[in-house]
Write a protein that holds these residues in place. Structure first.
Motif, PDB file in Angstrom:
ATOM      1  N   LEU A  41       0.806  -1.223   0.000  1.00 50.18           N
ATOM      2  CA  LEU A  41       0.000   0.000   0.000  1.00 50.18           C
ATOM      3  C   LEU A  41       0.843   1.279   0.000  1.00 50.18           C
ATOM      4  N   ALA A  42       2.153   1.134  -0.147  1.00 48.84           N
ATOM      5  CA  ALA A  42       3.030   2.297  -0.069  1.00 48.84           C
ATOM      6  C   ALA A  42       2.714   3.345  -1.133  1.00 48.84           C
ATOM      7  N   ASP A  43       2.295   2.907  -2.308  1.00 50.56           N
ATOM      8  CA  ASP A  43       2.010   3.847  -3.396  1.00 50.56           C
ATOM      9  C   ASP A  43       0.523   4.020  -3.664  1.00 50.56           C
ATOM     10  N   HIS A  44      -0.305   3.455  -2.833  1.00 46.26           N
ATOM     11  CA  HIS A  44      -1.754   3.553  -3.040  1.00 46.26           C
ATOM     12  C   HIS A  44      -2.214   4.985  -2.775  1.00 46.26           C
ATOM     13  N   PRO A  45      -3.145   5.505  -3.598  1.00 44.92           N
ATOM     14  CA  PRO A  45      -3.582   6.895  -3.390  1.00 44.92           C
ATOM     15  C   PRO A  45      -4.353   7.117  -2.088  1.00 44.92           C
ATOM     16  N   ASP A  46      -5.027   6.093  -1.576  1.00 42.78           N
ATOM     17  CA  ASP A  46      -5.780   6.240  -0.322  1.00 42.78           C
ATOM     18  C   ASP A  46      -5.556   5.001   0.541  1.00 42.78           C
ATOM     19  N   PRO A  47      -4.373   4.856   1.169  1.00 39.81           N
ATOM     20  CA  PRO A  47      -4.071   3.642   1.922  1.00 39.81           C
ATOM     21  C   PRO A  47      -4.760   3.567   3.278  1.00 39.81           C
ATOM     22  N   ALA A  48      -5.292   4.659   3.776  1.00 37.59           N
ATOM     23  CA  ALA A  48      -5.812   4.699   5.138  1.00 37.59           C
ATOM     24  C   ALA A  48      -6.969   3.740   5.374  1.00 37.59           C
ATOM     25  N   GLY A  99      -1.160   8.724  22.643  1.00 37.03           N
ATOM     26  CA  GLY A  99      -0.290   9.299  21.621  1.00 37.03           C
ATOM     27  C   GLY A  99      -0.251   8.452  20.360  1.00 37.03           C
ATOM     28  N   GLY A 100      -0.153   7.146  20.515  1.00 34.04           N
ATOM     29  CA  GLY A 100      -0.151   6.260  19.351  1.00 34.04           C
ATOM     30  C   GLY A 100      -1.464   6.292  18.603  1.00 34.04           C
ATOM     31  N   THR A 101      -2.557   6.314  19.339  1.00 38.03           N
ATOM     32  CA  THR A 101      -3.878   6.381  18.713  1.00 38.03           C
ATOM     33  C   THR A 101      -4.052   7.690  17.953  1.00 38.03           C
ATOM     34  N   TRP A 102      -3.652   8.793  18.573  1.00 36.75           N
ATOM     35  CA  TRP A 102      -3.769  10.093  17.915  1.00 36.75           C
ATOM     36  C   TRP A 102      -2.906  10.147  16.654  1.00 36.75           C
ATOM     37  N   ALA A 103      -1.676   9.620  16.737  1.00 36.61           N
ATOM     38  CA  ALA A 103      -0.781   9.651  15.576  1.00 36.61           C
ATOM     39  C   ALA A 103      -1.358   8.838  14.424  1.00 36.61           C
ATOM     40  N   TYR A 104      -1.976   7.699  14.729  1.00 34.86           N
ATOM     41  CA  TYR A 104      -2.530   6.855  13.677  1.00 34.86           C
ATOM     42  C   TYR A 104      -3.788   7.471  13.073  1.00 34.86           C
ATOM     43  N   VAL A 105      -4.685   7.927  13.926  1.00 29.00           N
ATOM     44  CA  VAL A 105      -5.963   8.463  13.450  1.00 29.00           C
ATOM     45  C   VAL A 105      -5.778   9.767  12.679  1.00 29.00           C
ATOM     46  N   ALA A 107      -3.153  10.669  10.949  1.00 26.37           N
ATOM     47  CA  ALA A 107      -2.232  10.562   9.818  1.00 26.37           C
ATOM     48  C   ALA A 107      -2.985  10.661   8.499  1.00 26.37           C
ATOM     49  N   ASP A 108      -2.386  11.387   7.557  1.00 25.13           N
ATOM     50  CA  ASP A 108      -2.996  11.498   6.241  1.00 25.13           C
ATOM     51  C   ASP A 108      -2.017  11.147   5.118  1.00 25.13           C
ATOM     52  N   VAL A 110       1.189   8.151   3.908  1.00 21.48           N
ATOM     53  CA  VAL A 110       1.677   6.792   4.169  1.00 21.48           C
ATOM     54  C   VAL A 110       2.722   6.827   5.281  1.00 21.48           C
ATOM     55  N   ALA A 111       3.618   7.792   5.254  1.00 18.72           N
ATOM     56  CA  ALA A 111       4.633   7.898   6.304  1.00 18.72           C
ATOM     57  C   ALA A 111       3.991   8.099   7.676  1.00 18.72           C
ATOM     58  N   GLY A 112       2.955   8.909   7.731  1.00 18.70           N
ATOM     59  CA  GLY A 112       2.240   9.120   8.988  1.00 18.70           C
ATOM     60  C   GLY A 112       1.550   7.865   9.478  1.00 18.70           C
ATOM     61  N   LEU A 113       0.980   7.104   8.549  1.00 17.39           N
ATOM     62  CA  LEU A 113       0.326   5.847   8.914  1.00 17.39           C
ATOM     63  C   LEU A 113       1.347   4.818   9.394  1.00 17.39           C
ATOM     64  N   VAL A 114       2.515   4.792   8.777  1.00 16.40           N
ATOM     65  CA  VAL A 114       3.585   3.888   9.218  1.00 16.40           C
ATOM     66  C   VAL A 114       4.003   4.243  10.636  1.00 16.40           C
ATOM     67  N   THR A 115       4.227   5.530  10.879  1.00 18.60           N
ATOM     68  CA  THR A 115       4.617   5.978  12.216  1.00 18.60           C
ATOM     69  C   THR A 115       3.520   5.695  13.233  1.00 18.60           C
TER      70      THR A 115
END
Length: 157
Positions: A41-48, A99-105, A107-108, A110-115
């Motif tokens: 999903l690294a290059d997917h336009p909407d991986p979230a 903090g982890g929940t906030w970072a994931y939710v 994120a917009d 791919v890098a943010g979703l990975v983190t």
């Protein structure tokens, strides 16, 4: 029978063990989602939208189990008059999880979703570790609880 190990003690120890297993499964789900974001999903336009199902299932189990476990644990720790160092540990786990929940939710990218998914995995592993340590604490009375409950307080020296 040890008077300090009653039904409440065993119920809390069991709930904590189940909590540790659920947290480990949630950490595995978050790590799996992280792998998706790093791989296919690294290059997917909407991986979230792709990784949320496993995380949602694990989160639902956690949301059902944690309040029940917390209530039983608080009752037991108040009855035993456990120290405040323990409560600080629970506070740290709550902050890391938030903090982890906030970072994931929030994120917009791919890098943010990975983190965010990596932070969720770390928070869930930390929570599992705390549940295991709490289970040990619950099953092991403090040095003063054993003598107090058996009536065998040593003489003053």
């Amino acid at each position: 029978m040890n008077p300090d190990r009653d039904g409440l003690t065993y119920a809390v120890a069991t709930l904590l063990a189940v909590t540790a297993v659920v947290d480990a499964l949630a950490a595995a789900a978050a790590w799996s989602v992280r792998g998706l974001f790093l791989g296919p999903l690294a290059d997917h336009p909407d991986p979230a939208g792709f990784g949320d199902l496993d995380l949602a299932a694990a989160g639902a189990l956690q949301c059902l189990l944690m309040p029940v476990t917390a209530v039983f644990l608080v009752v037991l720790l108040r009855r035993r008059r456990a120290g405040a160092g323990w409560w600080a540990g629970l506070g740290v786990v709550a902050l890391v999880t938030a903090g982890g929940t906030w970072a994931y939710v929030s994120a917009d990218t791919v890098a943010g979703l990975v983190t965010g998914s990596g932070l969720l995995a770390a928070a869930d592993l930390l929570n599992a570790l705390v549940a295991v340590l709490a289970s040990v604490l619950v099953l092991r009375p403090t040095s003063m609880q054993g003598p107090k409950t058996t009536g065998m307080i040593p003489a003053a020296q």
